[in-house]
Design a protein around this motif. Structure first.
Motif, PDB file in Angstrom:
ATOM      1  N   GLY A 121       0.779  -1.230   0.000  1.00 35.67           N
ATOM      2  CA  GLY A 121       0.000   0.000   0.000  1.00 35.67           C
ATOM      3  C   GLY A 121       0.812   1.282   0.000  1.00 35.67           C
ATOM      4  N   TRP A 122       0.267   2.288   0.660  1.00 36.37           N
ATOM      5  CA  TRP A 122       0.778   3.656   0.665  1.00 36.37           C
ATOM      6  C   TRP A 122       1.231   4.034   2.064  1.00 36.37           C
ATOM      7  N   ASN A 123       1.649   5.287   2.250  1.00 33.56           N
ATOM      8  CA  ASN A 123       1.996   5.764   3.596  1.00 33.56           C
ATOM      9  C   ASN A 123       1.490   7.187   3.807  1.00 33.56           C
ATOM     10  N   ARG A 124       0.465   7.305   4.641  1.00 31.76           N
ATOM     11  CA  ARG A 124      -0.105   8.598   5.022  1.00 31.76           C
ATOM     12  C   ARG A 124       0.500   8.952   6.384  1.00 31.76           C
ATOM     13  N   ASP A 125       1.724   9.488   6.365  1.00 24.97           N
ATOM     14  CA  ASP A 125       2.513   9.680   7.586  1.00 24.97           C
ATOM     15  C   ASP A 125       1.833  10.560   8.628  1.00 24.97           C
ATOM     16  N   GLY A 126       1.178  11.630   8.204  1.00 24.87           N
ATOM     17  CA  GLY A 126       0.530  12.524   9.158  1.00 24.87           C
ATOM     18  C   GLY A 126      -0.493  11.781  10.003  1.00 24.87           C
ATOM     19  N   LEU A 127      -1.325  10.991   9.350  1.00 24.62           N
ATOM     20  CA  LEU A 127      -2.338  10.221  10.067  1.00 24.62           C
ATOM     21  C   LEU A 127      -1.692   9.157  10.957  1.00 24.62           C
ATOM     22  N   ALA A 128      -0.637   8.522  10.478  1.00 27.70           N
ATOM     23  CA  ALA A 128       0.063   7.510  11.282  1.00 27.70           C
ATOM     24  C   ALA A 128       0.656   8.130  12.545  1.00 27.70           C
ATOM     25  N   LEU A 129       1.228   9.309  12.428  1.00 24.00           N
ATOM     26  CA  LEU A 129       1.793   9.990  13.596  1.00 24.00           C
ATOM     27  C   LEU A 129       0.693  10.400  14.571  1.00 24.00           C
ATOM     28  N   ARG A 130      -0.439  10.844  14.042  1.00 26.10           N
ATOM     29  CA  ARG A 130      -1.573  11.203  14.899  1.00 26.10           C
ATOM     30  C   ARG A 130      -2.073   9.959  15.634  1.00 26.10           C
ATOM     31  N   GLU A 131      -2.109   8.835  14.941  1.00 24.36           N
ATOM     32  CA  GLU A 131      -2.542   7.580  15.554  1.00 24.36           C
ATOM     33  C   GLU A 131      -1.548   7.111  16.619  1.00 24.36           C
ATOM     34  N   ALA A 132      -0.276   7.355  16.411  1.00 26.01           N
ATOM     35  CA  ALA A 132       0.730   6.995  17.415  1.00 26.01           C
ATOM     36  C   ALA A 132       0.450   7.718  18.732  1.00 26.01           C
ATOM     37  N   ALA A 133       0.045   8.987  18.646  1.00 22.62           N
ATOM     38  CA  ALA A 133      -0.304   9.744  19.854  1.00 22.62           C
ATOM     39  C   ALA A 133      -1.551   9.155  20.510  1.00 22.62           C
ATOM     40  N   GLU A 134      -2.544   8.771  19.699  1.00 26.35           N
ATOM     41  CA  GLU A 134      -3.768   8.149  20.231  1.00 26.35           C
ATOM     42  C   GLU A 134      -3.446   6.819  20.913  1.00 26.35           C
ATOM     43  N   LEU A 135      -2.562   6.057  20.292  1.00 26.60           N
ATOM     44  CA  LEU A 135      -2.177   4.762  20.829  1.00 26.60           C
ATOM     45  C   LEU A 135      -1.520   4.910  22.201  1.00 26.60           C
ATOM     46  N   LEU A 136      -0.746   5.981  22.367  1.00 25.38           N
ATOM     47  CA  LEU A 136      -0.118   6.231  23.670  1.00 25.38           C
ATOM     48  C   LEU A 136      -1.152   6.534  24.745  1.00 25.38           C
ATOM     49  N   GLN A 137      -2.276   7.120  24.359  1.00 27.97           N
ATOM     50  CA  GLN A 137      -3.334   7.386  25.337  1.00 27.97           C
ATOM     51  C   GLN A 137      -4.115   6.112  25.656  1.00 27.97           C
ATOM     52  N   LEU A 138      -4.355   5.289  24.625  1.00 34.40           N
ATOM     53  CA  LEU A 138      -5.108   4.048  24.834  1.00 34.40           C
ATOM     54  C   LEU A 138      -4.284   2.993  25.555  1.00 34.40           C
ATOM     55  N   LEU A 139      -3.036   2.844  25.140  1.00 31.08           N
ATOM     56  CA  LEU A 139      -2.131   1.859  25.728  1.00 31.08           C
ATOM     57  C   LEU A 139      -0.902   2.594  26.244  1.00 31.08           C
TER      58      LEU A 139
END
Length: 196
Positions: free
Chosen positions: A72-90
C-alpha cells in the motif's frame, strides 16, 4: 520507553526481511538495556491507515516482528496522529517517551485530502501538502512532550522533506541493514539529553 514505528508501504517491499531482522535486533537490544519497546508497522490500504502492533511494551518475545510486511501507501501525518492516540489508549510504562519512525520522508496516499473552505477541490496527498501534514503532526507530538526522531532512508530530494518534517532530529542511512545501528545512536542521544 521507545516506540519504533516502521513505514510498511510498498516502497519497502524489497527490504521486508532485512527490516524485520533489524527491528528484532533493535528491540532485543533495548530489552537487554531494560528499556520497554513497542514495535509497530503502518501503511494505507484502500483509504484506511492500518496499524499493526508487532511487539507491545509488556511482551518479552520479539518473534512477531518477523510478521512485518510491506504493502500500500503511507499517510505519515495520520500515522503519527494515531501513534499519539495509541499512547493514550495503551500508555507507556515510563514518563519519558521516544517515538522513532523509519521513513523515506515521502508521504503519499491514493486517497485525496477532502475539499475544504481553503481548498474547494481538495488535494492529492503528496509532495509539499503531505510533508507539511506530517511536520504538523510531529510538532503536535513534541508539544505533548513526546520526543520524535526519525531514521531516514531515501533519495537526496527527500532529504529536504525529512528536515522539514523532523528538523534536526533524524539520521540518514544508505542501506536498510544500518537501521538498528542508526536507531541505537538516536536512542543514546535521547537518553543523554534526558539525563542532563
Amino acid at each position: 520507553t521507545v516506540d519504533l514505528l516502521l513505514d510498511a508501504s510498498a516502497s519497502r517491499l524489497q527490504y521486508q526481511e532485512i527490516l524485520a531482522a533489524q527491528g528484532v535486533i533493535l528491540a532485543k537490544s533495548l530489552l537487554a538495556c531494560h528499556i520497554p519497546v513497542r514495535v509497530s508497522r503502518f501503511c494505507s490500504v484502500r483509504g484506511y491507515t492500518v496499524f499493526h502492533i508487532l511487539k507491545n511494551f509488556t511482551e518479552k518475545k520479539c518473534d512477531r516482528i518477523f510478521h512485518y510486511y510491506a504493502t500500500g501507501w503511507n499517510r505519515d501525518g495520520l500515522a503519527l496522529r494515531e501513534a499519539a492516540e495509541l499512547l493514550q489508549l495503551l500508555p507507556s510504562p515510563a514518563d519519558k517517551h521516544l517515538l522513532l519512525i523509519l521513513t523515506d520522508a515521502a508521504p503519499n496516499d491514493s486517497q485525496r485530502i477532502l475539499p475544504s473552505q481553503d481548498s474547494p477541490f481538495g488535494h492529492d496527498y503528496s509532495d509539499d501538502i503531505s510533508v507539511n501534514d506530517a511536520a504538523e503532526e510531529v510538532r503536535a507530538l513534541r508539544a505533548k512532550g513526546i520526543h520524535v526522531s526519525a531514521v531516514f532512508m531515501g533519495n537526496d530530494a527527500a532529504a529536504n522533506s525529512a528536515e522539514k518534517i523532523y528538523g534536526k532530529e533524524f539520521t540518514r542511512i544508505r542501506r536498510i541493514d544500518e537501521l538498528a545501528k542508526a536507531a541505537g545512536r538516536l536512542i543514546q542521544k535521547e537518553i543523554q539529553s534526558l539525563t542532563r
